[in-house]
Design a protein around this motif. Sequence first.
Motif, short mmCIF file in Angstrom:
data_model
loop_
_atom_site.label_atom_id
_atom_site.label_comp_id
_atom_site.label_asym_id
_atom_site.label_seq_id
_atom_site.Cartn_x
_atom_site.Cartn_y
_atom_site.Cartn_z
N LYS A 57 -2.23 141.11 131.30
CA LYS A 57 -2.12 142.26 130.39
C LYS A 57 -2.07 143.57 131.17
O LYS A 57 -1.40 144.53 130.77
CB LYS A 57 -3.29 142.27 129.42
N HIS A 58 -2.80 143.64 132.28
CA HIS A 58 -2.90 144.88 133.04
C HIS A 58 -2.04 144.86 134.31
O HIS A 58 -2.32 145.58 135.26
CB HIS A 58 -4.36 145.16 133.39
N LYS A 59 -0.98 144.06 134.30
CA LYS A 59 -0.13 143.98 135.49
C LYS A 59 0.72 145.23 135.70
O LYS A 59 1.20 145.48 136.80
CB LYS A 59 0.78 142.76 135.40
N GLY A 60 0.91 146.03 134.64
CA GLY A 60 1.74 147.22 134.74
C GLY A 60 3.13 146.98 134.19
O GLY A 60 3.71 145.91 134.39
N GLU A 61 3.66 147.97 133.50
CA GLU A 61 4.97 147.82 132.88
C GLU A 61 6.08 147.64 133.91
O GLU A 61 7.09 146.99 133.64
CB GLU A 61 5.26 149.06 132.01
N ALA A 62 5.92 148.25 135.08
CA ALA A 62 6.98 148.18 136.08
C ALA A 62 7.02 146.85 136.83
O ALA A 62 7.98 146.56 137.54
CB ALA A 62 6.82 149.33 137.09
N ASP A 121 11.92 138.94 125.95
CA ASP A 121 11.76 139.60 127.25
C ASP A 121 10.80 138.79 128.12
O ASP A 121 9.63 139.11 128.25
CB ASP A 121 11.22 141.03 127.05
N SER A 126 10.44 138.76 131.14
CA SER A 126 9.97 139.50 132.31
C SER A 126 8.67 140.24 132.05
O SER A 126 7.98 140.62 133.00
CB SER A 126 11.04 140.50 132.77
N HIS A 127 8.34 140.45 130.77
CA HIS A 127 7.14 141.22 130.46
C HIS A 127 6.19 140.52 129.49
O HIS A 127 5.09 141.02 129.25
CB HIS A 127 7.52 142.59 129.89
N THR A 164 -0.99 141.50 122.57
CA THR A 164 0.25 142.11 123.05
C THR A 164 0.22 143.63 122.98
O THR A 164 0.65 144.31 123.92
CB THR A 164 1.44 141.58 122.23
#
Length: 349
Positions: free
Chosen positions: A181-186, A249, A251-252, A302
């Motif tokens: 959850k806290h991996k970062g959007e980028a 998605d 990837s996210h 989410t």
Amino acid sequence: MSFLHHSATPASAQAPSSTPNLMRWVLFAMLPGIVVMTVYFGVGVLTNIALAALFGLALEAGVLRLRHRPLRPALNDASALVTAVLLGVALPPASPWWLIGVGMVAAVVVAKQLYGGLGQNPFNPAMVGYALLLVSFPTYMTLWAPPQALLPDTLWLQVAGMLPASELDALSGATPLDAFKHKGEAVLASEFWAAEPLPAGTLDAWQHAGWAWLLGGGVLLYKRIISWHIPVAMLGSMTLFSALFYAGDPSHFASPSFHLLTGAAIFGAFFIATDPVSAATSRRGKLIYGAGIGTLVMLIRTFGAYPDAVAFAVLLMNLCVPLLDLYSDPRVMGHTQAVRGQRPPEGEA
């Protein structure tokens, strides 16, 4: 948990006929999950359960004494013990005694006895205690240790509450849900997993615990202690939404198997959401209730602030149970249609 609501189980089903027997089967069904969690996360799992049980029985006896109610019937039904085990398993291993005590006060005194005792509580007691602790003491509730030795060196200092939060933080690691959850959007999912963000063995530990809880849930289904409606609806809705997010998605968003096996989903579906006192009772109501919990879990995981959300989802759907029971009862024999919260038309026998 008890059979204090009407049950949709067929009369031919061989379900336990009394609350004490039902509670003992629930405790027995939790053994695989408890054993696996103990193997991976240490004896702290058992200290949680032992302390919660002591607090639960003492608090139950104390409140019953204040209410001038007999002690033996209430203590013999083992409902306080089941609540204690559920809360103890849900807390980070080797939680300090005072944290467990506060949670059991909320569960047994506030959520159960102040509403009149077993069968009168509108909310799941264990989840009331867990949610209160999560909101009030978030630091301690997120200090979940990675897989470790069966008897860690700091176990008794942790249980006694003698280690400061800074030292506890050094001993803990992120859960799979929390880390993702806290991996970062980028950060893409492939990059996240390639970086090996979790301590060694963490993902396997949570997945194996999930399979162990599924085994225990199978015991409850086999003994007809619970029906399939709530677990299937909850896990099914989680699978559906996680699959849609993942397909849109990858990837996210995490895969459905990740959501089902690395948090409290299976444990919650079979041992929390199925509490007949606070859950819906008709077959249709159970399906809506379970699907609602699964949907809320996925939405909060989410888009919300918490990596896991079973406790909040269950409590929110507990609020909806009176309405579900009112409008989901099946048609009564002799009536042409279901009586949904209103009196049948005159002349209808």
